[in-house]
Each structure stands twice: as structure tokens, then as C-alpha cells.
Design an enzyme around this catalytic site. Structure first.
Site, PDB file in Angstrom:
ATOM      1  N   ARG A  15      33.219  21.574  41.482  1.00  0.00           N
ATOM      2  CA  ARG A  15      34.083  22.373  40.606  1.00  0.00           C
ATOM      3  C   ARG A  15      33.312  22.744  39.338  1.00  0.00           C
ATOM      4  O   ARG A  15      33.374  23.849  38.851  1.00  0.00           O
ATOM      5  CB  ARG A  15      35.369  21.623  40.245  1.00  0.00           C
ATOM      6  CG  ARG A  15      36.233  22.471  39.357  1.00  0.00           C
ATOM      7  CD  ARG A  15      37.574  21.896  38.854  1.00  0.00           C
ATOM      8  NE  ARG A  15      38.018  20.654  39.391  1.00  0.00           N
ATOM      9  CZ  ARG A  15      37.780  19.452  38.818  1.00  0.00           C
ATOM     10  NH1 ARG A  15      37.089  19.371  37.689  1.00  0.00           N
ATOM     11  NH2 ARG A  15      38.234  18.360  39.360  1.00  0.00           N
ATOM     12  N   TYR A  45      44.294  46.902  31.096  1.00  0.00           N
ATOM     13  CA  TYR A  45      44.481  46.606  32.525  1.00  0.00           C
ATOM     14  C   TYR A  45      45.824  45.878  32.696  1.00  0.00           C
ATOM     15  O   TYR A  45      46.107  44.908  31.970  1.00  0.00           O
ATOM     16  CB  TYR A  45      43.328  45.731  33.015  1.00  0.00           C
ATOM     17  CG  TYR A  45      43.530  45.202  34.409  1.00  0.00           C
ATOM     18  CD1 TYR A  45      43.466  46.067  35.501  1.00  0.00           C
ATOM     19  CD2 TYR A  45      43.804  43.867  34.634  1.00  0.00           C
ATOM     20  CE1 TYR A  45      43.674  45.587  36.790  1.00  0.00           C
ATOM     21  CE2 TYR A  45      44.008  43.378  35.914  1.00  0.00           C
ATOM     22  CZ  TYR A  45      43.945  44.246  36.984  1.00  0.00           C
ATOM     23  OH  TYR A  45      44.162  43.767  38.254  1.00  0.00           O
ATOM     24  N   ASP A  74      36.122  43.735  27.871  1.00  0.00           N
ATOM     25  CA  ASP A  74      36.272  43.788  29.337  1.00  0.00           C
ATOM     26  C   ASP A  74      35.400  44.945  29.814  1.00  0.00           C
ATOM     27  O   ASP A  74      35.717  46.110  29.606  1.00  0.00           O
ATOM     28  CB  ASP A  74      37.747  43.990  29.697  1.00  0.00           C
ATOM     29  CG  ASP A  74      37.983  44.009  31.206  1.00  0.00           C
ATOM     30  OD1 ASP A  74      37.025  44.289  31.961  1.00  0.00           O
ATOM     31  OD2 ASP A  74      39.123  43.751  31.631  1.00  0.00           O
ATOM     32  N   LYS A 128      34.913  44.228  41.320  1.00  0.00           N
ATOM     33  CA  LYS A 128      34.748  45.681  41.303  1.00  0.00           C
ATOM     34  C   LYS A 128      33.265  46.047  41.475  1.00  0.00           C
ATOM     35  O   LYS A 128      32.678  45.740  42.492  1.00  0.00           O
ATOM     36  CB  LYS A 128      35.365  46.238  40.016  1.00  0.00           C
ATOM     37  CG  LYS A 128      36.737  45.614  39.654  1.00  0.00           C
ATOM     38  CD  LYS A 128      37.845  45.941  40.636  1.00  0.00           C
ATOM     39  CE  LYS A 128      39.127  45.131  40.413  1.00  0.00           C
ATOM     40  NZ  LYS A 128      39.698  45.138  39.086  1.00  0.00           N
TER      41      LYS A 128
END
Ligand code: PLP
Length: 381
Positions: free
Chosen positions: A46, A98, A170, A195
Site C-alpha cells: 500500500r 470538473y 489540475d 486521460k
């Protein structure tokens, strides 16, 4: 090293045991220790995994950053950034944000006492009126979705520094190929790696980069503590996707020019939103801070009828009607009924998201086929 060379090599050495040129997928949850507490820097996956570390190093180099961190989604990265704050802190964010970030801010973190203000970031008077002693963070997204407005990163970072705010950009829509916010002194750059970074529509992932050691320590602590870290298979896929980022982006941009100009000259098209046009209201800012103008284009139809947009969306054969962006394949979306459906119509139309507005993520197919497809679909109206 230059961008394309870094995209292929940064953070990656041949595998020390076999010489394999590609970074292995370390499919393991734990690592054997030599004696209690003595290990090679890897204790539990993790917190750290070698495949992910290679990806984080590569991404950091592409953003000219000291540190990179990957998350199981773009929202996972955004979630970690907001967890830097404590109840009572305030954030000023871009007004046409967004949708998923807006939802997380207003529906999740507002409950924990963090206050969000959504401001038009071309309006520095409004920014000055909103900032106060409790403001701790400035959250900027540029280009904006779906109106393709370009926000001046340098000016926003200057404003943030003046008021001691952590500046977050962003950078999903631009990708590090088109713009590097850390070079403009931003504190944190965030990505939905789903993306352009991955670019093949087969992984959901998030990332962030920073030059600030203290912020990195805090963010890595949050990532490991809260656990939204990605697995090795997905890390491998994004690392592989990155190897062609520069080549893909060149083609996205080249196809973007062709498609934007085709639409601007089409008699059934009302308006085209693309920062590459000298007539775009923020063209000068785009020229200043972006290497090129990208393949994200929105446009509206004459008469502004939903039925026409719907017919066009069903008539395309090379473009696909789908959410998301930044993949090799061309996608078409209808914001008013898809990504922005939850916004009341008057508010939506005020920001330009009219009934006929369509958003294209122009892929890297042959431009002639894209133009033929759009020609046929526009003829179907
Ligand atoms: C998709 C997207 C996100 C969210 O990323 P996920 O990987 O879907 O969680 C955040 N910001 C922007 C601009 C996006 O396009």
C-alpha cells in the site's frame, strides 16, 4: 534530457535480476525482511511498490518535479490534497470545475467543515474580495471543461503566494506535454492519469507532483494512511502509455487544428471553443503558458436544438459517444445531458453549456477520416 526521452526512460532501469528492459509488474502485497525492521525500502505494497515507484519517478520528471505520487484515481489524488486542510480552512476554486471535483468538494468535504468558494479566475478583483485569513488553498483548472477557457497560471500563483495559499493546478486537460505548472511556481500539479497520461482508455488512475519536500511528506503520509494507491498492473499500463505521450500529443494537436478549422467554417456550426484560434478570448494566455493548443474542442450548432446535437451524436461512426477524454480514439460528449446534467439549465446556459453544445476529444486517427465522419454526421441533421 528532453521531454520525449524522459517519457521513455525516466525512472526506469533494466531489471537488476534479468536485464529485462521493461519494468516488471511487481505483483506482491508484501516484501520479505532480512531481520525485523531491516528491508530494502519496501515493507508493504500500500505504501510502496517498485512498479509504481518507476511510474512516479517518470511522471515527476515530465512535470519537472522533485516528487511524484500516484493514486487509484484522479479523485483519489484530489481527495489526498484536500486532506492537507483542517476544518475551518477555506479553498478558492475555479468556477467551472470538473464535475467530480465540484461534487467531492461540496458533497463530501463541506461536511467536514472545509469551505469552498467558486470564483471566475479571470476576475482578480473577485479573488481579492473572496480571500481571507482562513483561505489556505487555490484550486485552478485550465483549460476549463467544456468551455475551454484558459486561466493565467502565473497570475494565479502570484495571487496565491501573496496570500500564503497552497496553489494546486489540475493539469489533466493539458498534460505535462502542453504545460508545466510547477515551472510557473505552482505548489502541486494534479492529474487524472486516466486521460492523456495513460492515453489508451484502459486504466483509471490519478497522480500529483510537487517540488516541496514538506508537502510531499504530508501527501505521501495521507496516501499510505488512507490507502487510495494504485496496483502494479495499472502502474505498468500507465508507465507504458507514457512512453508515447509526446508522439500522441503531437498528433492530438495536429488533428485538433484540422478539426477546429473544419468546424469553424461549417455552415451548421454556431461557435467553436478552442484556444488555438487568435479570436479566442484567452488566446494570448494560452500562447504564453502552453506549448500547443491540444485536441479538446467544444462547439455549438446553429439554432441550438438538443435534437440536432442528439442526431449528430448518433450519426458519428469514427467518433464514439462517451464520457472521458485523452485516449487515442476520438470521443464526443454532450455536456448538457452527460457531464453537466445535474446543473440547473439557467445556470448551465449562463456558463455557455447550451442544449446543442458538443465536446470533442480529438483522437490520433487519420484527420481525413475524422473530417469525413463529422461531415456525414452534420449532414444527418
Ligand atoms: C477525469 C478528471 C478528473 C477525475 O479523474 P478520475 O481519474 O476520473 O478520478 C479530475 N479532473 C479532471 C479535469 C478530469 O478530467
Amino acid at each position: 534530457m528532453r521531454f520525449g526521452t524522459k517519457a521513455i526512460h525516466a525512472g526506469q532501469e533494466p531489471d537488476p535480476t534479468t536485464g529485462a528492459i521493461m519494468t516488471p509488474i511487481y505483483q506482491t502485497s508484501t516484501y520479505v525482511q532480512e531481520s525485523p525492521g531491516v528491508h530494502k525500502g519496501y515493507a508493504y505494497a500500500r505504501g510502496k511498490n517498485p512498479t509504481r515507484v518507476a511510474l512516479e519517478r517518470c511522471l515527476a520528471e515530465l512535470e519537472n518535479a522533485k516528487h511524484g505520487l500516484c493514486f487509484s484515481s484522479g479523485m483519489g489524488a484530489a481527495d489526498a490534497i484536500i486532506k492537507l486542510l483542517v476544518p475551518g480552512d477555506e479553498v478558492i476554486a475555479t468556477d467551472d470545475l470538473y464535475g467530480g471535483s465540484y461534487r467531492m468538494f461540496t458533497k463530501v468535504f463541506a461536511k467536514y467543515g472545509i469551505v469552498f468558494h467558486f470564483v471566475d479566475m479571470h476576475d482578480f478583483d473577485a479573488l481579492e474580495r473572496t480571500v481571507n485569513a482562513k483561505t489556505k488553498m487555490l484550486w485552478v483548472e485550465t483549460p476549463t471543461n467544456p468551455m475551454m477557457k484558459i486561466i493565467d497560471i502565473e497570475r494565479c500563483v502570484e495571487f496565491a503566494k501573496k496570500h500564503n495559499l497552497i496553489s494546486v493546478i489540475d493539469n489533466t486537460f493539458a498534460s505535462p506535454y502542453l504545460q508545466n505548472p510547477l515551472d510557473m511556481n505552482a505548489d502541486i500539479v494534479m492529474h487524472s492519469a486516466t486521460k492523456y497520461l495513460n492515453g489508451h482508455s484502459d486504466v483509471v488512475m490519478g497522480a500529483l507532483c510537487t517540488n516541496d519536500d514538506n508537502l510531499y511528506e504530508q501527501l505521501a503520509f495521507i496516501a499510505n494512511s488512507c490507502g487510495a494507491t494504485p496496483g502494479p498492473q495499472d502502474s505498468f499500463l500507465v508507465l507504458r502509455g507514457l512512453k508515447t505521450l509526446h508522439v500522441r500529443m503531437e498528433r492530438h494537436c495536429a488533428n485538433g487544428v484540422v478539426v477546429a478549422n473544419f468546424l469553424a467554417n461549417h455552415p451548421k456550426v454556431e461557435k467553436v471553443y478552442w484556444p488555438g484560434f487568435p479570436s479566442h478570448p484567452n488566446h494570448d494566455v494560452a500562447k504564453k503558458q502552453m506549448r500547443d493548443f491540444g485536441g479538446m474542442i467544444s462547439f455549438s450548432l446553429k439554432g441550438d436544438r438538443f435534437e440536432d446535437a442528439s442526431k449528430l451524436a448518433q450519426a458519428v461512426r469514427v467518433f464514439s459517444l462517451a464520457e472521458s477524454l485523452g485516449g487515442v480514439e476520438s470521443l464526443l460528449g454532450h455536456p448538457a445531458s452527460m457531464t453537466h446534467a445535474s446543473i440547473p439549465k439557467p445556470e448551465r446556459e449562463r456558463s455557455g453549456i447550451t442544449d446543442s453544445l458538443l465536446r470533442l476529444s480529438v483522437g490520433i486517427e487519420d484527420a481525413e477520416d475524422l473530417i469525413e465522419d463529422l461531415t456525414n454526421a452534420l449532414n444527418a441533421i
